[in-house]
Design an enzyme around this catalytic site. Structure first.
Site, PDB file in Angstrom:
ATOM      1  N   TYR A 184       0.820  -1.216   0.000  1.00 53.08           N
ATOM      2  CA  TYR A 184       0.000   0.000   0.000  1.00 53.08           C
ATOM      3  C   TYR A 184       0.853   1.265   0.000  1.00 53.08           C
ATOM      4  O   TYR A 184       0.390   2.329  -0.350  1.00 53.08           O
ATOM      5  CB  TYR A 184      -0.937   0.033   1.218  1.00 53.08           C
ATOM      6  CG  TYR A 184      -2.054  -0.984   1.169  1.00 53.08           C
ATOM      7  CD1 TYR A 184      -2.195  -1.843   0.087  1.00 53.08           C
ATOM      8  CD2 TYR A 184      -2.974  -1.093   2.197  1.00 53.08           C
ATOM      9  CE1 TYR A 184      -3.208  -2.783   0.038  1.00 53.08           C
ATOM     10  CE2 TYR A 184      -3.991  -2.030   2.161  1.00 53.08           C
ATOM     11  CZ  TYR A 184      -4.105  -2.872   1.079  1.00 53.08           C
ATOM     12  OH  TYR A 184      -5.103  -3.796   1.042  1.00 53.08           O
TER      13      TYR A 184
ATOM     14  N   LYS B 171       2.906 -15.323   2.365  1.00 54.95           N
ATOM     15  CA  LYS B 171       2.840 -16.011   1.069  1.00 54.95           C
ATOM     16  C   LYS B 171       4.271 -16.291   0.657  1.00 54.95           C
ATOM     17  O   LYS B 171       4.744 -15.874  -0.409  1.00 54.95           O
ATOM     18  CB  LYS B 171       2.088 -15.111   0.069  1.00 54.95           C
ATOM     19  CG  LYS B 171       1.748 -15.762  -1.255  1.00 54.95           C
ATOM     20  CD  LYS B 171       0.641 -16.781  -1.171  1.00 54.95           C
ATOM     21  CE  LYS B 171       0.384 -17.377  -2.543  1.00 54.95           C
ATOM     22  NZ  LYS B 171      -0.470 -18.581  -2.467  1.00 54.95           N
TER      23      LYS B 171
ATOM     24  N   ASP C  49      -3.628 -17.952   1.453  1.00 51.60           N
ATOM     25  CA  ASP C  49      -4.782 -18.586   0.797  1.00 51.60           C
ATOM     26  C   ASP C  49      -5.409 -19.623   1.717  1.00 51.60           C
ATOM     27  O   ASP C  49      -6.633 -19.719   1.850  1.00 51.60           O
ATOM     28  CB  ASP C  49      -4.392 -19.183  -0.564  1.00 51.60           C
ATOM     29  CG  ASP C  49      -3.050 -19.893  -0.553  1.00 51.60           C
ATOM     30  OD1 ASP C  49      -2.303 -19.741   0.437  1.00 51.60           O
ATOM     31  OD2 ASP C  49      -2.732 -20.590  -1.519  1.00 51.60           O
TER      32      ASP C  49
ATOM     33  N   ASP D 114      -5.825  -6.479   5.726  1.00 47.64           N
ATOM     34  CA  ASP D 114      -6.999  -5.727   5.272  1.00 47.64           C
ATOM     35  C   ASP D 114      -8.109  -6.716   4.892  1.00 47.64           C
ATOM     36  O   ASP D 114      -9.272  -6.591   5.305  1.00 47.64           O
ATOM     37  CB  ASP D 114      -6.564  -4.901   4.039  1.00 47.64           C
ATOM     38  CG  ASP D 114      -7.595  -3.877   3.624  1.00 47.64           C
ATOM     39  OD1 ASP D 114      -8.647  -3.791   4.282  1.00 47.64           O
ATOM     40  OD2 ASP D 114      -7.345  -3.163   2.634  1.00 47.64           O
TER      41      ASP D 114
ATOM     42  N   ASP E 161     -11.548  -8.153   7.480  1.00 49.70           N
ATOM     43  CA  ASP E 161     -12.954  -8.003   7.075  1.00 49.70           C
ATOM     44  C   ASP E 161     -13.643  -9.360   7.010  1.00 49.70           C
ATOM     45  O   ASP E 161     -14.813  -9.496   7.371  1.00 49.70           O
ATOM     46  CB  ASP E 161     -13.067  -7.293   5.718  1.00 49.70           C
ATOM     47  CG  ASP E 161     -13.186  -5.788   5.887  1.00 49.70           C
ATOM     48  OD1 ASP E 161     -12.831  -5.281   6.976  1.00 49.70           O
ATOM     49  OD2 ASP E 161     -13.635  -5.117   4.941  1.00 49.70           O
TER      50      ASP E 161
END
Ligand code: NAD
Length: 353
Positions: A138, A188, A220, A244, A248
């Site tokens: 980001y 990852k 994943d 992020d 959620d």
């Protein structure tokens, strides 16, 4: 202990008032704290044109912790970007150097039906997601969209330094010490070098916390495990982008946005505490909003910034008792339970406390 209270906009003042009543009750019992209110967001724009005014900045910097309601609303949506309420929120987060975002996802047994998942999968869930907030893809450079070989190419850079990983890992291990002492680090590393470093550094930090069990999971698989068997997790720590998305996903396991608190911490444990939801302009001023996410944010403040785990536990236990007694605001109301407004819910928590 000094607390800066920022009620904000929409339902912000209604829900914050209930959390302040809870803190006031603890103060009357001997907890030494001072609370002072200031403006942030749309109300600050109305008062002086700046969503994060100088007076608020001074108060927030001097405080030990900040308790925030919510900011924003349609009234301010047409303003230039620098005057939007959200700018106030981004401004205070940056100004206070808040790099660690803590979001618990707790499913109270009484509210297990609010989730879209089966009650037996989510009932009793108590998970904490620790998300790094100031690094990763980001913010990494270079970034942009440019023409290469006659076509447009978009690119971003995933970047984490050792020190950034180390400090967020420490937040996760420290948080785990206050819970079930298990950390699952999500990366990852099979594809991304930046997250290979993430795994290596988290593993190094774990040596300082022999009493906390560390495991690693690829993102994943973590996304899958969160809906398959979320109760296997205690603390999950991850980078900005994965956090992020996973936070959620975890929030939705609970099914009720009016119940979810959050904390954003700096290097010294000072933090900003706020509900995960927004200012809910559709119900503002009607006395219907659920104040529990804000009351639970105050409990997180007691635990993480003010060193009062006992008081935090009491507030959380009071919320549990109120839910067990069948009281519900409109957002979590079901047949067979008693519907109450914002203030009555605050009254009930105070009585249970
Ligand atoms: P929202 O979270 O405000 O509302 C979404 C839905 O959930 C609405 O139907 C609302 O009534 C309901 N809801 C939210 N909190 C509730 C509560 N405590 N009790 C009962 N019901 C509740 O999201 P939105 O509608 O997308 O955004 C409204 C405004 O809030 C926008 O201006 C947005 O920018 C702002 N916002 C602020 C924050 C923040 O301050 N941190 C976060 C998200 C959105």
């Amino acid at each position: 202990m000094k607390i800066c209270v920022l009620p904000g906009d929409g339902i912000g003042p209604e829900i914050t008032a209930q959390a302040v009543r809870v803190l006031d009750a603890l103060r009357r019992e001997g907890l030494v704290l001072e609370m002072e209110e200031a403006l942030l967001g749309g109300c600050a724009v109305d008062a002086g044109g700046d969503p994060y005014p100088e007076a608020t900045r001074r108060l927030a910097r001097a405080a030990d912790a900040v308790l925030l309601g919510a900011v924003g609303g349609p009234k301010w949506d047409a303003l230039p970007r620098e005057q939007r309420p959200e700018r106030g929120l981004l401004g205070i987060r940056k100004d206070l150097g808040l790099f660690a975002n803590l979001r618990p996802a707790v499913v109270y047994p009484e509210l297990a039906n609010a989730s879209t998942l089966k009650p037996e999968v989510v009932g009793g869930l108590d998970l904490l997601i620790v998300r790094e907030l100031t690094g990763d893809i980001y913010f990494g450079q270079p970034r942009g969209i440019e023409v290469r070989g006659g076509e447009r190419v978009g690119f971003n850079t995933m970047v984490y330094s050792e020190s950034e990983i180390r400090r967020i890992a420490r937040v996760a291990f420290e948080a785990a010490r206050k819970r079930q002492r298990r950390v699952c680090s999500v990366d990852k590393m099979n594809v991304l070098e930046a997250t290979q470093l993430w795994r290596d550094v988290v593993t190094e930090v774990a040596v300082e916390y022999p009493d906390v069990e560390l495991s690693h999971m690829l993102v994943d698989n973590a996304a899958m495990q969160l809906v398959r068997d979320p109760k296997q997790f205690d603390v999950m720590v991850t980078g900005n982008m994965f956090g992020d998305i996973l936070s959620d996903e975890a929030a939705m396991l609970t099914g009720s946005i009016g119940m979810l608190p959050s904390a954003s911490l700096d290097e010294n444990g000072k933090g900003l505490f706020e509900p995960c939801h927004g200012s809910a302009p559709d119900i503002a001023g009607r006395g219907q909003a659920n104040p529990l996410a804000t009351i639970l944010s105050a409990a997180m403040m007691l635990r993480y910034s003010l060193g009062q785990p006992g008081a935090a536990q009491r507030v959380e236990a009071a919320v549990k008792r109120v839910l067990a007694s069948g009281l519900r605001t409109a957002d979590i109301h079901e047949p067979g339970t008693t519907r109450v407004g914002t203030v009555e819910m605050g009254d009930a928590v105070l009585a249970a406390l």
